[in-house]
Scaffold this active site. Structure first.
Site, PDB file in Angstrom:
ATOM      1  N   ILE A  74       0.821  -1.207   0.000  1.00  0.00           N
ATOM      2  CA  ILE A  74       0.000   0.000   0.000  1.00  0.00           C
ATOM      3  C   ILE A  74       0.854   1.256   0.000  1.00  0.00           C
ATOM      4  O   ILE A  74       0.367   2.345  -0.242  1.00  0.00           O
ATOM      5  CB  ILE A  74      -0.960  -0.054   1.195  1.00  0.00           C
ATOM      6  CG1 ILE A  74      -2.204   0.782   0.966  1.00  0.00           C
ATOM      7  CG2 ILE A  74      -0.273   0.324   2.480  1.00  0.00           C
ATOM      8  CD1 ILE A  74      -3.346   0.378   1.848  1.00  0.00           C
ATOM      9  N   GLY A  75       2.150   1.101   0.264  1.00  0.00           N
ATOM     10  CA  GLY A  75       2.960   2.322   0.304  1.00  0.00           C
ATOM     11  C   GLY A  75       4.442   2.069   0.190  1.00  0.00           C
ATOM     12  O   GLY A  75       5.256   2.803   0.741  1.00  0.00           O
ATOM     13  N   GLY A  76       4.814   1.000  -0.528  1.00  0.00           N
ATOM     14  CA  GLY A  76       6.237   0.735  -0.747  1.00  0.00           C
ATOM     15  C   GLY A  76       6.777  -0.454   0.027  1.00  0.00           C
ATOM     16  O   GLY A  76       7.985  -0.608   0.166  1.00  0.00           O
ATOM     17  N   SER A 117       0.122  -1.283  10.927  1.00  0.00           N
ATOM     18  CA  SER A 117       1.558  -1.033  10.694  1.00  0.00           C
ATOM     19  C   SER A 117       2.342  -2.329  10.828  1.00  0.00           C
ATOM     20  O   SER A 117       3.397  -2.380  11.452  1.00  0.00           O
ATOM     21  CB  SER A 117       2.094   0.019  11.679  1.00  0.00           C
ATOM     22  OG  SER A 117       1.428   1.237  11.527  1.00  0.00           O
ATOM     23  N   ARG A 118       1.812  -3.409  10.261  1.00  0.00           N
ATOM     24  CA  ARG A 118       2.392  -4.721  10.522  1.00  0.00           C
ATOM     25  C   ARG A 118       3.231  -5.296   9.395  1.00  0.00           C
ATOM     26  O   ARG A 118       3.987  -6.244   9.628  1.00  0.00           O
ATOM     27  CB  ARG A 118       1.288  -5.715  10.875  1.00  0.00           C
ATOM     28  CG  ARG A 118       0.340  -6.062   9.730  1.00  0.00           C
ATOM     29  CD  ARG A 118      -0.655  -7.144  10.122  1.00  0.00           C
ATOM     30  NE  ARG A 118      -0.006  -8.429  10.290  1.00  0.00           N
ATOM     31  CZ  ARG A 118       0.263  -9.278   9.287  1.00  0.00           C
ATOM     32  NH1 ARG A 118      -0.088  -8.975   8.055  1.00  0.00           N
ATOM     33  NH2 ARG A 118       0.874 -10.416   9.516  1.00  0.00           N
ATOM     34  N   THR A 166       5.890  -4.407   7.230  1.00  0.00           N
ATOM     35  CA  THR A 166       7.349  -4.422   7.260  1.00  0.00           C
ATOM     36  C   THR A 166       7.848  -5.140   8.512  1.00  0.00           C
ATOM     37  O   THR A 166       8.858  -5.835   8.484  1.00  0.00           O
ATOM     38  CB  THR A 166       7.897  -2.987   7.178  1.00  0.00           C
ATOM     39  OG1 THR A 166       7.446  -2.412   5.940  1.00  0.00           O
ATOM     40  CG2 THR A 166       9.408  -2.955   7.209  1.00  0.00           C
ATOM     41  N   GLY A 178       6.502  -0.775  13.400  1.00  0.00           N
ATOM     42  CA  GLY A 178       5.555  -0.197  12.456  1.00  0.00           C
ATOM     43  C   GLY A 178       5.642   1.305  12.538  1.00  0.00           C
ATOM     44  O   GLY A 178       5.938   1.866  13.601  1.00  0.00           O
ATOM     45  N   GLU A 217       1.012   4.430  11.457  1.00  0.00           N
ATOM     46  CA  GLU A 217      -0.203   4.934  12.099  1.00  0.00           C
ATOM     47  C   GLU A 217       0.034   6.079  13.064  1.00  0.00           C
ATOM     48  O   GLU A 217      -0.763   7.008  13.136  1.00  0.00           O
ATOM     49  CB  GLU A 217      -0.893   3.766  12.799  1.00  0.00           C
ATOM     50  CG  GLU A 217      -1.158   2.686  11.784  1.00  0.00           C
ATOM     51  CD  GLU A 217      -1.939   1.538  12.333  1.00  0.00           C
ATOM     52  OE1 GLU A 217      -1.302   0.600  12.818  1.00  0.00           O
ATOM     53  OE2 GLU A 217      -3.168   1.598  12.297  1.00  0.00           O
TER      54      GLU A 217
END
Lengths: 161, 763
Positions: B485-487, B526-527, B529, B714, B717
């Protein structure tokens, strides 16, 4: 409803299509021609994800009726890279992480290219106001603005300006 | 190619290479939800309730079904009843009995935009005509929109059987209060008795939408043998599979979901809306069915994040030491229970080490769309109230707002009000980084004033699976199952390259569909990575173990005598013998003779997510005539663990901060007296645009998470939590007027300034 026959030029190629009189250019690009790089975020001209140029002029293709493309020159995101070579804006957006999800990216690239063709030396404020018609919800715009400013500097031949 | 990592421990981690999906996303090649089509597909459209609250007496679909080109119509009758069963969806929980009613109204329509029927037709135009031919006989009921109104004893009740949970003894009468939660630490009453200064205020926030630019879209193809394929823009294709299996009585193995590229989600794409309808329509017609929402439908019927009312009371000593804290949160759940009131309560004081805390929360239903997760669900609402109150405290004590927070900051060993004791955290380091920033050390520009606020989020771990495959030439494919969703592809590939000791561009990260990799929990909390990153690292370790076995076979030594270094198998010591190192390419070339393909796998339930803390500094100026607030300078500092790809970490901080600025200044759901949403479009729901903003400066404070091999926390958030109060505190200091209700939009602020003007003139 009788279809309308339209002859136009899209990304340099002569193109013909049949469309309904009330169909938008965006719908024809996406649904009739398979050019899905232009995105529909709102359908009301508020988000800029469907940005294309018509004879060099930046427009929201969701606000253009498909028959209006008759005889015009349309440029979409699919025409921005030349063969294997990305446009400097495309390259810089990737290098500088100027996208996260990427849905708004085609619109921002088309809008940024139109800006630099008009104004090769924009200030940060000018970039911000020009791109105010394009919504991005991921990046906070920071890296997009930086990327456009840096490409402008490079295209002027001042790499570290 | 990057110049090398600024982090001396690593070669790849901390560098900023091009993301693996970069070229696709700048050329229009990347395929998002609405970009998928199948030959012969039908178009599905949804008929939605025009009433915020109404009994559905009957639905007559016969005329719609008779229209040429219409292939199927579905209503609630086409979906089986569900048990009263709570299942997790990312950071929120949902009840299957409620979801089936949310995707298609049964007994009642509970909000304007609630689906009541869906049509599949050969074109969108015919589908729309068919919707107009469906006759729904409604009995309109009184509605309730506001939380405080919904909690009143005489309020219209949405769910007849809803008895408030968490109250002892249980109430005897149904109400709109789904649940009461309470958290206690120490003795708040005794703490307040000790306090030398007590500040108490009431705050409110409005519902806001996640505002992803890509509307929901799904394409489903159901075959006659019961097998189903779905393409969906989602944060969790395994959740789509799980929900659809339950809602349609299918086995999970019968549904194969491919996550398309996703055009933003922020928590809002962790639930299902269109997917079960598209599948059911496809089952009934034998054709693929494509459905997309319009922007108006997105606003009226998906998300949003809740608004809420928060009462805060903080007691402190004159030196700034907080001795007692209370807060009460009443939160909108929307039409069905399940607001993030729990996390809102838990996060409210988590930044601080306070001995006596008492927190109460209420989950309240009203005639609004069911809320969905939005970046740190709930936390911005309680933090808005707590961080504003701390600012008042700092002003009254004439203390620097960062010093006040430093004096009370949570640290390793601090026990939270919700019971967890913190391991290594970076609250103090983040405050210090903000305090020593160039921004904070310099005076605001003339006309500007400065606000500061902090925020906390847990971050989550949960289930992840990953695989690492060596190709015939020694290059590596890393397979996982979380939509990027963002890299996140870049961060996963960086960790795999680091672990394996090969170049980043020799590792290709792929996101597999639900049939091609083991279960992965949603992209949320925020899980990815952190937790999926750990699964990737473990799959690479498994791959290295296998490589050592293969090298040992080739050398005819024990696997323990082989070590892995810089992407090569080497003898572990001189006593093993003289052998030329074996690269992945060399091992792959001989794989057929040593045991076949070389793959690694990992699956785990990840615990030990490291919480994150953020501190934001915001300078604003206020136009006293219009009430318009301009953000002139903004800095976001955050404890980010280890920044794997710093550009995308910065991007999370910048994007989250700007969403928070929008929440603070302009964004709100506006309902009219008829209970209908008045601003379901981007023109009237005003999200920040580029010209509203300055550059967002970031300070990445790296306090590695001790439970992760690369120290990952994470990061996505936390950054949305501090901005609400950072902006509000700056406005208060710029104007002398303390705004307690969000958003601080021009009409509200100018009214507040006008109301305060006579008083201030008199002072």
């Amino acid at each position: 409803m009788a279809k309308i026959h339209v002859t136009t030029t899209i990304n340099g190629s002569a193109t013909e299509y049949l469309c309904d009189p009330n169909q938008t250019l965006l719908d024809v690009l996406r649904d009739n021609l398979g050019l899905t790089g232009s995105k529909e975020g709102c359908g009301s001209g508020d988000c800029g994800a469907c940005s294309v140029t018509i004879n060099g002029r930046l427009v929201c293709s969701c606000l253009v009726l498909a028959p209006e493309a008759e005889g015009q020159k349309i440029n979409t995101i699919e025409g921005m890279a030349q063969g294997e070579k990305l446009h400097p804006l495309q390259k810089k957006f990737v290098e500088m992480a100027a996208l996260q999800c990427g849905i708004c990216t085609p619109g921002f690239l088309i809008a940024s290219k139109a800006l630099l063709e008009k104004n090769p030396s924009p200030t940060e404020t000018e970039v911000r106001y020009w791109l105010a018609g394009n919504l991005c919800r991921c990046t906070g715009y920071d890296k997009i603005i930086s990327a456009v400013m840096e490409v402008a500097a490079e295209m002027r031949g001042a790499p570290n300006a | 190619m990057p110049d090398g990592s600024p982090n001396p421990k690593y070669k790849w981690i901390g560098t900023r290479p091009d993301r693996p999906d970069g070229a696709d996303k700048v050329t229009g090649r990347a395929r998002f939800g609405a970009d998928f089509n199948l030959p012969g597909q039908l178009i599905g459209k949804v008929l939605r309730s025009p009433h915020p609250h109404a009994i559905i007496k009957s639905i007559d679909t016969s005329k719609a079904e008779a229209l040429a080109g219409v292939k199927a119509v579905v209503t609630a009758k086409d979906f089986p009843e569900q048990a009263n069963l709570i299942v997790p969806t990312g950071e929120m929980q949902v009840n299957l009995r409620d979801i089936t009613r949310n995707i298609m109204a049964r007994e009642k329509a509970l909000y304007e935009g609630h689906p009541v029927a869906a049509v599949a037709a050969v074109s969108e135009a015919i589908a729309k005509q068919a919707l107009a031919l469906i006759k729904v006989d409604y009995k309109v009921l009184p509605h309730v929109i506001d939380v405080a109104d919904a909690m009143k004893p005489n309020a219209p009740v949405l769910h007849d059987g809803m008895i408030t949970e968490g109250v002892n003894p249980p109430p005897t009468k149904a109400s709109n209060i789904a649940k009461r939660v309470e958290f206690n630490k120490g003795d708040a009453k005794a703490g307040f008795a000790e306090a030398e200064i007590v500040i108490e205020r009431d705050y409110s926030t409005q519902a806001v939408h996640q505002g992803y630019i890509e509307p929901h879209a799904a394409l489903a193809s159901a075959a006659e043998d019961g097998q189903v394929q779905v393409w969906s823009t989602t944060q969790g294709h395994f959740q789509v599979r799980g929900f659809c299996a339950k809602l349609l009585n299918l086995d999970t193995s019968q549904i194969r979901v491919t996550a398309t590229e996703i055009g933003g989600g922020f928590g809002g794409k962790t639930v299902v809306y269109l997917e079960p309808l598209a599948i059911r329509l496809s089952q009934k017609t034998g054709k693929p069915v494509k459905m997309t929402m319009t922007r108006e439908e997105v606003f009226r019927a998906s998300g949003p994040a809740p608004g809420g009312n928060v009462k805060v009371r903080i007691g402190a000593k004159k030196d700034g030491r907080i001795v007692a804290a209370e807060c009460t949160v009443e939160m909108q759940a929307g039409a069905f229970p399940g607001s993030p009131v729990g996390p809102a309560c838990m996060c409210s004081y988590a930044c601080y080490d306070i001995d006596n805390v008492h927190i109460v929360g209420f989950d309240v239903v009203s005639n609004r769309p069911k809320v969905a997760a939005y970046r740190a669900p709930g936390a911005p609402i309680s933090a808005w109230a707590v961080e504003s109150t701390l600012d008042i405290l700092a002003q009254q004590l004439k203390m620097d707002p960062i010093d006040l927070r430093l004096k009370n900051a949570a640290k390793k060993g601090t026990k939270t009000a919700y019971g967890v004791t913190f391991n290594t955290i970076g609250m103090v380091e983040t405050l210090e980084a903000a305090k020593s920033s160039e921004h904070y050390k310099s005076k605001p520009k003339p006309g500007y004033a400065r606000g500061v606020a902090a925020g906390f989020w847990f971050n989550v771990g949960a289930d992840s699976s990953a695989a690492a495959h060596v190709g015939e030439d020694g290059s590596v494919t890393v397979i996982s199952g979380n939509p990027d969703i963002g890299g996140s592809r870049a961060s996963l590939a960086l960790m795999a390259a680091e672990e394996l000791g090969v170049d980043y561009d020799k590792v290709r990260p792929v996101i597999a569909d639900t049939a091609s990799i083991g279960f992965n929990f949603v992209t949320g909390g925020s899980r990815v990575t952190f937790a999926t990153g750990l699964a990737v690292v473990n799959s690479v370790r498994d791959l290295i173990r296998e490589c050592k076995v293969r090298a040992a076979k080739i050398w005819n030594v024990d696997p323990e005598a082989v070590m892995w270094e810089n992407g090569m198998a080497k003898p572990a010591g001189s006593n093993v013998g003289e052998f030329e190192p074996l690269t992945l390419a060399a091992l792959a070339a001989q794989a057929g003779k040593t045991g076949g393909p070389i793959n690694g796998h990992a699956q785990l339930n990840v615990t030990g997510a490291g919480p994150g803390f953020g501190v934001h500094v915001c300078d604003v100026k206020v136009d006293n005539d219009t009430g318009c607030v301009t953000v002139g300078r903004y800095t976001a500092a955050q404890d980010v663990g280890t920044a794997i790809h710093p550009s995308y970490v910065e991007g999370q901080l910048q994007g989250g901060a700007v969403q928070g600025i929008g929440w603070a200044l302009n964004e709100e759901y506006i309902y009219n007296a008829k209970g209908k949403l008045d601003n379901p479009g981007f023109l009237d729901y005003r999200m920040p645009v580029a010209s509203d903003l300055p550059m967002i400066e970031t300070i990445l404070v790296e306090v590695p998470n001790p439970t992760h091999p690369y120290g990952v926390r994470g990061v996505g958030e936390v950054p949305i939590i501090p901005p609400l109060a950072a902006v509000g505190n700056a406005v208060a200091r710029a104007t002398g007027v303390r705004m307690t209700d969000l958003p601080i939009s021009p009409p509200r602020l100018s009214a507040a300034l006008d109301a305060a003007a006579p008083k201030m003139a008199a002072d």
